[in-house]
Design a protein around this motif. Structure first.
Motif, PDB file in Angstrom:
ATOM      1  N   ALA A 265      29.956  40.122   1.371  1.00  0.00           N
ATOM      2  CA  ALA A 265      28.629  39.540   1.540  1.00  0.00           C
ATOM      3  C   ALA A 265      28.639  38.116   0.995  1.00  0.00           C
ATOM      4  N   VAL A 266      27.920  37.224   1.655  1.00  0.00           N
ATOM      5  CA  VAL A 266      27.776  35.854   1.161  1.00  0.00           C
ATOM      6  C   VAL A 266      26.285  35.556   1.058  1.00  0.00           C
ATOM      7  N   ILE A 267      25.898  35.025  -0.085  1.00  0.00           N
ATOM      8  CA  ILE A 267      24.473  34.829  -0.346  1.00  0.00           C
ATOM      9  C   ILE A 267      24.214  33.421  -0.878  1.00  0.00           C
ATOM     10  N   GLY A 268      23.179  32.807  -0.394  1.00  0.00           N
ATOM     11  CA  GLY A 268      22.708  31.544  -0.960  1.00  0.00           C
ATOM     12  C   GLY A 268      21.235  31.716  -1.293  1.00  0.00           C
ATOM     13  N   LEU A 269      20.829  31.269  -2.482  1.00  0.00           N
ATOM     14  CA  LEU A 269      19.439  31.472  -2.883  1.00  0.00           C
ATOM     15  C   LEU A 269      18.676  30.161  -2.974  1.00  0.00           C
ATOM     16  N   GLU A 270      17.422  30.212  -2.577  1.00  0.00           N
ATOM     17  CA  GLU A 270      16.508  29.081  -2.744  1.00  0.00           C
ATOM     18  C   GLU A 270      15.410  29.555  -3.681  1.00  0.00           C
ATOM     19  N   VAL A 271      15.373  28.980  -4.876  1.00  0.00           N
ATOM     20  CA  VAL A 271      14.373  29.406  -5.857  1.00  0.00           C
ATOM     21  C   VAL A 271      13.334  28.292  -6.023  1.00  0.00           C
TER      22      VAL A 271
ATOM     23  N   ASN B 229      23.589  23.323  -4.437  1.00  0.00           N
ATOM     24  CA  ASN B 229      23.588  22.285  -3.415  1.00  0.00           C
ATOM     25  C   ASN B 229      22.681  21.150  -3.866  1.00  0.00           C
ATOM     26  N   ARG B 230      21.473  21.497  -4.319  1.00  0.00           N
ATOM     27  CA  ARG B 230      20.529  20.456  -4.731  1.00  0.00           C
ATOM     28  C   ARG B 230      19.341  21.045  -5.475  1.00  0.00           C
ATOM     29  N   ILE B 231      18.631  20.161  -6.155  1.00  0.00           N
ATOM     30  CA  ILE B 231      17.315  20.509  -6.694  1.00  0.00           C
ATOM     31  C   ILE B 231      16.375  19.395  -6.246  1.00  0.00           C
TER      32      ILE B 231
ATOM     33  N   ILE C  46      15.385  24.959  -6.153  1.00  0.00           N
ATOM     34  CA  ILE C  46      16.768  24.968  -6.627  1.00  0.00           C
ATOM     35  C   ILE C  46      17.585  25.718  -5.581  1.00  0.00           C
ATOM     36  N   VAL C  47      18.488  25.022  -4.914  1.00  0.00           N
ATOM     37  CA  VAL C  47      19.196  25.611  -3.772  1.00  0.00           C
ATOM     38  C   VAL C  47      20.679  25.758  -4.088  1.00  0.00           C
ATOM     39  N   THR C  48      21.200  26.967  -3.966  1.00  0.00           N
ATOM     40  CA  THR C  48      22.637  27.155  -4.228  1.00  0.00           C
ATOM     41  C   THR C  48      23.444  26.891  -2.965  1.00  0.00           C
ATOM     42  N   GLU C  49      24.727  26.677  -3.141  1.00  0.00           N
ATOM     43  CA  GLU C  49      25.664  26.778  -2.031  1.00  0.00           C
ATOM     44  C   GLU C  49      25.775  28.267  -1.691  1.00  0.00           C
ATOM     45  N   PRO C  50      26.348  28.601  -0.539  1.00  0.00           N
ATOM     46  CA  PRO C  50      26.567  30.031  -0.268  1.00  0.00           C
ATOM     47  C   PRO C  50      27.671  30.536  -1.193  1.00  0.00           C
ATOM     48  N   ASP C  51      27.332  30.752  -2.434  1.00  0.00           N
ATOM     49  CA  ASP C  51      28.331  30.956  -3.486  1.00  0.00           C
ATOM     50  C   ASP C  51      28.037  32.191  -4.337  1.00  0.00           C
TER      51      ASP C  51
ATOM     52  N   ALA D  36      16.122  34.617  -0.161  1.00  0.00           N
ATOM     53  CA  ALA D  36      17.546  34.979  -0.171  1.00  0.00           C
ATOM     54  C   ALA D  36      18.136  34.834   1.222  1.00  0.00           C
ATOM     55  N   ASN D  37      19.207  34.043   1.330  1.00  0.00           N
ATOM     56  CA  ASN D  37      19.935  33.905   2.588  1.00  0.00           C
ATOM     57  C   ASN D  37      21.169  34.791   2.502  1.00  0.00           C
ATOM     58  N   VAL D  38      21.306  35.680   3.467  1.00  0.00           N
ATOM     59  CA  VAL D  38      22.378  36.677   3.368  1.00  0.00           C
ATOM     60  C   VAL D  38      23.183  36.703   4.666  1.00  0.00           C
ATOM     61  N   SER D  39      24.504  36.757   4.540  1.00  0.00           N
ATOM     62  CA  SER D  39      25.350  37.000   5.710  1.00  0.00           C
ATOM     63  C   SER D  39      26.511  37.885   5.279  1.00  0.00           C
TER      64      SER D  39
ATOM     65  N   GLU E 167      35.223  31.593   7.708  1.00  0.00           N
ATOM     66  CA  GLU E 167      33.949  31.118   8.258  1.00  0.00           C
ATOM     67  C   GLU E 167      32.771  31.992   7.835  1.00  0.00           C
ATOM     68  N   LEU E 168      31.626  31.349   7.684  1.00  0.00           N
ATOM     69  CA  LEU E 168      30.433  32.101   7.298  1.00  0.00           C
ATOM     70  C   LEU E 168      29.854  32.835   8.505  1.00  0.00           C
ATOM     71  N   GLY E 169      29.306  33.990   8.248  1.00  0.00           N
ATOM     72  CA  GLY E 169      28.628  34.726   9.309  1.00  0.00           C
ATOM     73  C   GLY E 169      27.216  34.197   9.529  1.00  0.00           C
ATOM     74  N   THR E 170      26.556  34.733  10.544  1.00  0.00           N
ATOM     75  CA  THR E 170      25.166  34.351  10.810  1.00  0.00           C
ATOM     76  C   THR E 170      24.284  34.890   9.687  1.00  0.00           C
ATOM     77  N   LYS E 171      23.388  34.027   9.198  1.00  0.00           N
ATOM     78  CA  LYS E 171      22.573  34.462   8.049  1.00  0.00           C
ATOM     79  C   LYS E 171      21.171  34.873   8.466  1.00  0.00           C
ATOM     80  N   VAL E 172      20.583  35.718   7.654  1.00  0.00           N
ATOM     81  CA  VAL E 172      19.144  35.921   7.738  1.00  0.00           C
ATOM     82  C   VAL E 172      18.558  35.433   6.426  1.00  0.00           C
TER      83      VAL E 172
ATOM     84  N   ASP F  22      12.374  35.085  14.795  1.00  0.00           N
ATOM     85  CA  ASP F  22      13.741  34.715  15.128  1.00  0.00           C
ATOM     86  C   ASP F  22      13.872  33.225  14.979  1.00  0.00           C
ATOM     87  N   LYS F  23      15.027  32.785  14.509  1.00  0.00           N
ATOM     88  CA  LYS F  23      15.181  31.351  14.206  1.00  0.00           C
ATOM     89  C   LYS F  23      15.461  30.501  15.431  1.00  0.00           C
ATOM     90  N   GLU F  24      15.617  31.179  16.615  1.00  0.00           N
ATOM     91  CA  GLU F  24      15.973  30.411  17.812  1.00  0.00           C
ATOM     92  C   GLU F  24      15.039  29.217  18.030  1.00  0.00           C
TER      93      GLU F  24
HETATM   94  P1  ADP Z   1      18.190  26.189   6.370  1.00  0.00           P
HETATM   95  O1  ADP Z   1      18.231  24.842   7.003  1.00  0.00           O
HETATM   96  O2  ADP Z   1      18.168  27.314   7.330  1.00  0.00           O
HETATM   97  O3  ADP Z   1      17.176  26.314   5.274  1.00  0.00           O
HETATM   98  P2  ADP Z   1      20.368  25.487   4.608  1.00  0.00           P
HETATM   99  O4  ADP Z   1      21.685  25.024   5.120  1.00  0.00           O
HETATM  100  O5  ADP Z   1      19.449  24.490   4.019  1.00  0.00           O
HETATM  101  O6  ADP Z   1      19.660  26.343   5.724  1.00  0.00           O
HETATM  102  O7  ADP Z   1      20.658  26.582   3.522  1.00  0.00           O
HETATM  103  C1  ADP Z   1      19.661  27.293   2.900  1.00  0.00           C
HETATM  104  C2  ADP Z   1      20.314  28.275   1.990  1.00  0.00           C
HETATM  105  O8  ADP Z   1      21.081  29.219   2.719  1.00  0.00           O
HETATM  106  C3  ADP Z   1      21.288  27.674   0.984  1.00  0.00           C
HETATM  107  O9  ADP Z   1      21.131  28.327  -0.256  1.00  0.00           O
HETATM  108  C4  ADP Z   1      22.638  27.988   1.565  1.00  0.00           C
HETATM  109  O10 ADP Z   1      23.612  28.126   0.569  1.00  0.00           O
HETATM  110  C5  ADP Z   1      22.384  29.303   2.237  1.00  0.00           C
HETATM  111  N1  ADP Z   1      23.263  29.585   3.384  1.00  0.00           N
HETATM  112  C6  ADP Z   1      23.553  28.758   4.406  1.00  0.00           C
HETATM  113  N2  ADP Z   1      24.352  29.385   5.299  1.00  0.00           N
HETATM  114  C7  ADP Z   1      24.580  30.632   4.833  1.00  0.00           C
HETATM  115  C8  ADP Z   1      25.322  31.772   5.291  1.00  0.00           C
HETATM  116  N3  ADP Z   1      25.970  31.747   6.452  1.00  0.00           N
HETATM  117  N4  ADP Z   1      25.299  32.881   4.542  1.00  0.00           N
HETATM  118  C9  ADP Z   1      24.610  32.934   3.389  1.00  0.00           C
HETATM  119  N5  ADP Z   1      23.905  31.906   2.894  1.00  0.00           N
HETATM  120  C10 ADP Z   1      23.882  30.766   3.600  1.00  0.00           C
END
Ligand code: ADP
Ligand code: MG
Length: 481
Positions: A9-15, A123-125, A157-162, A199-202, A210-215, A266-268
């Motif tokens: 699982a790969v997660i990035g959080l926006e707090v 990634n940034r604040i 506060i935005v993390t990398e997908p880390d 929470a962004n999850v893939s 490569e990262l998967g498609t996130k929700v 849907d994000k389309e």
């Molecule tokens: P958006 O433009 O959809 O808001 P961003 O690139 O700004 O997307 O990223 C928002 C958050 O999603 C960040 O925390 C980032 O780390 C995380 N993120 C981006 N791509 C993925 C992915 N494939 N899987 C999990 N988290 C991701």
């Protein structure tokens, strides 16, 4: 069974953290929580024609504080942009945000995992204003709108997908909450919405680069829900992919009554926010002087302090970390050790009886009516063998607090000073041994563990006043004769 072992699982959080400023980001409206709906809404908040926003300097300072605490690079040249969209809780029709040009870049937050400490890359604040609130459960036919919150200052506060598990995400949010409280920029109260998490999850196959498609799961309002939502999403995605499906890029919401998530869009149809610099707000430059002032006012951070407590004061990692869980506790610890060098005893008192007192009183340690010097006196009474720890914590402490008297006078008044006068102790020791001839015989045959029983008996006979150290010595002398 969900086949977790194949996937990562790969997660990035926006707090979003609501800043503890008295007034909003661009006007003087109060930010007090819980006011009557729509009472803190000046024409600036409402975006009426002819009004002009003005940036809150304190909010900028708080954002820099957070950036410095996370080792971010601070951007000196900043401006605010308008993010245009329509929503009923957005009175101006746009949100003022730094979304595309954040004030703090990179940096990290340290989390504790089972495998040790790890830096979660940011990634940034950036700074932005909050929207109002849509209330769907107040009226049967209408959604109610409260705009008091509109325009309140936030940092995002935005993390990398880390982050790689729900557990890590839980740890991360816990650390963020601790940090924002520690540096005093946000009360961290998730129930009141002062801290909210998307929470962004893939998922991807293990070993895949490569990262998967996130929700994106929006607006999680407790740390538990962050964990539950991510757990649910990971399972859902794995099952979907395993059964031949494909993850759709979506925005989802969490239902805390069932611990599940559901799609809200849907994000389309990607939004076009038409960002442009807000023409009513001049770009602002941060001077080195200002940044250095903010840096100088930043307190030692919890991890630094916990390390210091271990290396300089010999505390265990556990105790050091516990003391640094909340700044008020660490501050109180610091104020007690001005008066005593019994560092471990101070830690034990704060994490034991004092914490218990504070919990039962339902207050915070910052308002405890017990001066640091008085606690140090109480600790000294125990260290000098005048009273034992359990009597000191259960009987003396409450009276010291309630009656605001010195520990020694309370101990004397309650007749709790330990007797170390040998004559008196000898009488109790002799009495105890006489009362248990069988046990004495067993002891003499080698059952040395019975010493505790004898000490206990002497304690009982002395009503807790016999100094257990001396009692043990006396008992051993007698029994080993
Ligand atoms: P958006 O433009 O959809 O808001 P961003 O690139 O700004 O997307 O990223 C928002 C958050 O999603 C960040 O925390 C980032 O780390 C995380 N993120 C981006 N791509 C993925 C992915 N494939 N899987 C999990 N988290 C991701
Ligand atoms: Mg996003």
């Amino acid at each position: 069974m969900v086949p977790h072992e194949k996937y990562e699982a790969v997660i990035g959080l926006e707090v979003h953290a609501q800043l503890l400023t008295d007034s909003k980001l661009f006007c003087g409206d109060s930010t007090a929580f819980g006011a009557l709906p729509n009472t803190h809404i000046s024409p600036v908040t409402m975006g009426h024609p002819g009004t002009l926003p003005k940036t809150n300097k304190k909010a900028v300072e708080y954002a820099i504080r957070m950036g410095l605490a996370c080792n971010c690079e601070i951007e000196k040249d900043n401006y605010f942009a308008r993010k245009n969209y329509f929503y009923p809780d957005l009175p101006k029709g746009y949100q003022i945000s730094q979304h595309t040009t954040p004030m703090c870049k990179g940096g990290h937050i340290v989390i504790k995992t089972t495998a040790g400490e790890r830096n979660v890359q940011l990634n940034r604040i950036h700074m932005e204003e909050d929207a109002g609130k849509s209330i769907h459960d107040m009226d049967d036919n209408f959604t109610c709108i409260d705009l008091n919150r509109a325009g309140t200052a936030l940092v995002e506060i935005v993390t990398e997908p880390d982050l790689f598990s729900a557990e890590e995400a839980w740890q991360y949010v816990t650390e963020v909450r601790k940090l924002v409280r520690w540096i005093g920029i946000c009360d961290g109260n998730m129930e009141e919405g002062s801290l909210r998490c998307d929470a962004n999850v893939s998922i991807r196959l293990k070993g895949e680069k490569e990262l998967g498609t996130k929700v994106e799961v929006k607006n999680l309002n407790s740390i538990r829900n962050v964990k539950k939502a991510i757990e649910y999403e990971i399972d859902r995605m794995i099952q979907l992919v395993e059964s031949g499906g494909k993850v759709q890029q979506q925005t989802r919401s969490f239902d805390a009554s069932t611990d599940t998530t559901f799609s809200i869009r849907d994000k389309e149809e990607a939004n076009d926010y038409r960002y442009f610099p807000d023409p009513d707000l001049a770009p602002f430059h941060l001077t080195d002087e200002f940044i250095n002032q903010v840096k100088a006012a930043l307190p030692s951070l919890p991890n630094e302090l916990a390390l210091k407590y271990q290396t300089q004061y010999g505390l265990s990692e556990y105790n050091a970390t516990q003391l640094c869980d909340e700044k008020a506790t660490a501050d109180y610890f610091e104020s007690v050790i001005i008066h005593t060098t019994q560092y471990k005893a101070v830690a034990n008192w704060l994490l034991g009886p004092i914490r218990q007192y504070v919990n039962e009183a339902g207050t915070g340690i910052q308002t405890i009516p017990l001066q640091a010097a008085v606690l140090a006196d109480l600790i000294k009474l125990v260290e000098d063998g005048k009273v034992n720890f359990s009597v000191a914590s259960s009987r003396i402490l409450p009276v010291v607090i309630a009656e605001n008297q010195s520990p020694l006078s309370v101990a004397e008044k309650l007749n709790l000073i330990q007797v170390s006068d040998t004559d008196e102790l000898e009488t109790w020791v002799a009495g105890a041994l006489e009362a248990m001839p069988d046990k004495v015989a067993e002891y003499k045959k080698g059952k040395k563990g019975l010493i505790g029983l004898f000490v206990g008996e002497v304690k009982k006979r002395s009503q807790g006043k016999a100094d257990p150290k001396i009692v043990t010595q006396l008992l051993e002398q007698k029994l080993n004769k």
